[in-house]
Design an enzyme around this catalytic site. Structure first.
Site, PDB file in Angstrom:
ATOM      1  N   ASP A  45      -9.516   5.692  15.099  1.00  0.00           N
ATOM      2  CA  ASP A  45      -9.793   6.183  16.444  1.00  0.00           C
ATOM      3  C   ASP A  45      -9.191   5.192  17.442  1.00  0.00           C
ATOM      4  OD1 ASP A  45     -11.573   4.025  16.528  1.00  0.00           O
ATOM      5  OD2 ASP A  45     -13.363   5.272  16.425  1.00  0.00           O
ATOM      6  N   GLU A  46      -9.634   5.236  18.688  1.00  0.00           N
ATOM      7  CA  GLU A  46      -9.009   4.395  19.718  1.00  0.00           C
ATOM      8  C   GLU A  46      -9.419   2.926  19.635  1.00  0.00           C
ATOM      9  OE1 GLU A  46     -12.877   5.843  20.879  1.00  0.00           O
ATOM     10  OE2 GLU A  46     -11.103   6.990  20.359  1.00  0.00           O
ATOM     11  N   LEU A  50      -2.913   2.470  17.761  1.00  0.00           N
ATOM     12  CA  LEU A  50      -2.267   3.707  18.181  1.00  0.00           C
ATOM     13  C   LEU A  50      -2.839   4.128  19.531  1.00  0.00           C
ATOM     14  CD1 LEU A  50      -2.317   5.384  14.701  1.00  0.00           C
ATOM     15  CD2 LEU A  50      -0.285   4.616  15.941  1.00  0.00           C
ATOM     16  N   ASN A  91       0.834  -1.204   0.000  1.00  0.00           N
ATOM     17  CA  ASN A  91       0.000   0.000   0.000  1.00  0.00           C
ATOM     18  C   ASN A  91       0.871   1.258   0.000  1.00  0.00           C
ATOM     19  OD1 ASN A  91      -2.818  -0.679  -0.147  1.00  0.00           O
ATOM     20  ND2 ASN A  91      -2.588  -1.638   1.856  1.00  0.00           N
ATOM     21  N   HIS A 110      -8.600  -1.324   5.212  1.00  0.00           N
ATOM     22  CA  HIS A 110      -9.011  -2.589   5.817  1.00  0.00           C
ATOM     23  C   HIS A 110      -9.605  -3.471   4.728  1.00  0.00           C
ATOM     24  CE1 HIS A 110     -10.132  -5.118   9.182  1.00  0.00           C
ATOM     25  NE2 HIS A 110     -11.350  -5.235   8.680  1.00  0.00           N
ATOM     26  N   GLU A 124      -7.515  -2.032  -2.949  1.00  0.00           N
ATOM     27  CA  GLU A 124      -6.917  -1.123  -1.964  1.00  0.00           C
ATOM     28  C   GLU A 124      -5.843  -0.247  -2.598  1.00  0.00           C
ATOM     29  OE1 GLU A 124      -7.185  -3.542   2.269  1.00  0.00           O
ATOM     30  OE2 GLU A 124      -5.429  -3.838   1.014  1.00  0.00           O
TER      31      GLU A 124
END
Length: 180
Positions: free
Chosen positions: A133-134, A85, A12, A101, A166
């Site tokens: 996000d988380e 992250l 990618n 994804h 992708e």
């Protein structure tokens, strides 16, 4: 300016490089991966942020965020980066981190989406680009493109077809985000 996070081969990343996007930094959580060599071959700054070199993952993410900011990174693209992250990174780049994804979200989050869709017996999967996000693949979806599952598909054949999508979709989305 774009920073790319990688953990492996870097296909990618290569698609982003081939699209001529303004990539200024590539960070990996693993030393010696092919993605780092891809970056260095074209003169893009590359560095390793192995979690074992830091007191904890938060400290690693803070150091990685510092390094990316020093290079002027405004948008972070996770391209096969296989770590969640942590808060220090998300706070610094919140709303400016995207990931790709290999399945439709939110239906098939996680590390093995191809195997999961095949096990579920669904008729299609998707290449999905979403904000990070988380959570695990829980951020808002930006774009998705369906990929039919063929009766004779294996994890390898389906993965190859999804990756081909992708490699086209991710650069399109990143280019559009950079134009904002």
């Amino acid at each position: 300016m774009i920073g790319v996070l990688v953990s492996g081969e870097g296909t990618n990343l290569q698609a982003l490089l081939d699209a001529g996007l303004p990539i200024v930094a590539v960070a990996s959580n693993k030393p010696g991966v092919a993605a780092l060599a891809r970056a260095r071959r074209v003169g893009v700054a590359a560095a390793v942020f192995d979690a074992s070199d830091y007191e904890n993952r938060e400290a690693r993410d803070e150091a990685m965020a510092d390094w990316l900011e020093e290079r002027g990174v405004e948008l972070v693209v996770c391209a096969g980066f296989m770590h969640l992250l942590r808060k220090p990174f998300l706070e610094r780049f919140g709303g400016r981190i995207v990931n790709t994804h290999s399945a439709p979200l939110p239906d098939f989050p996680g590390a093995h989406p191809i195997e999961d869709v095949l096990a579920a017996g669904v008729p299609e999967t998707a290449a999905t680009v979403h904000y990070v996000d988380e959570g695990v693949d829980s951020g808002p979806v930006i774009a998705t493109e369906r990929v039919p599952i063929r009766p004779d598909d294996t994890a390898e054949t389906l993965r190859a077809r999804v990756q081909a999508v992708e490699h086209r979709l991710l650069p399109q989305v990143v280019r559009a985000l950079c134009a904002r």
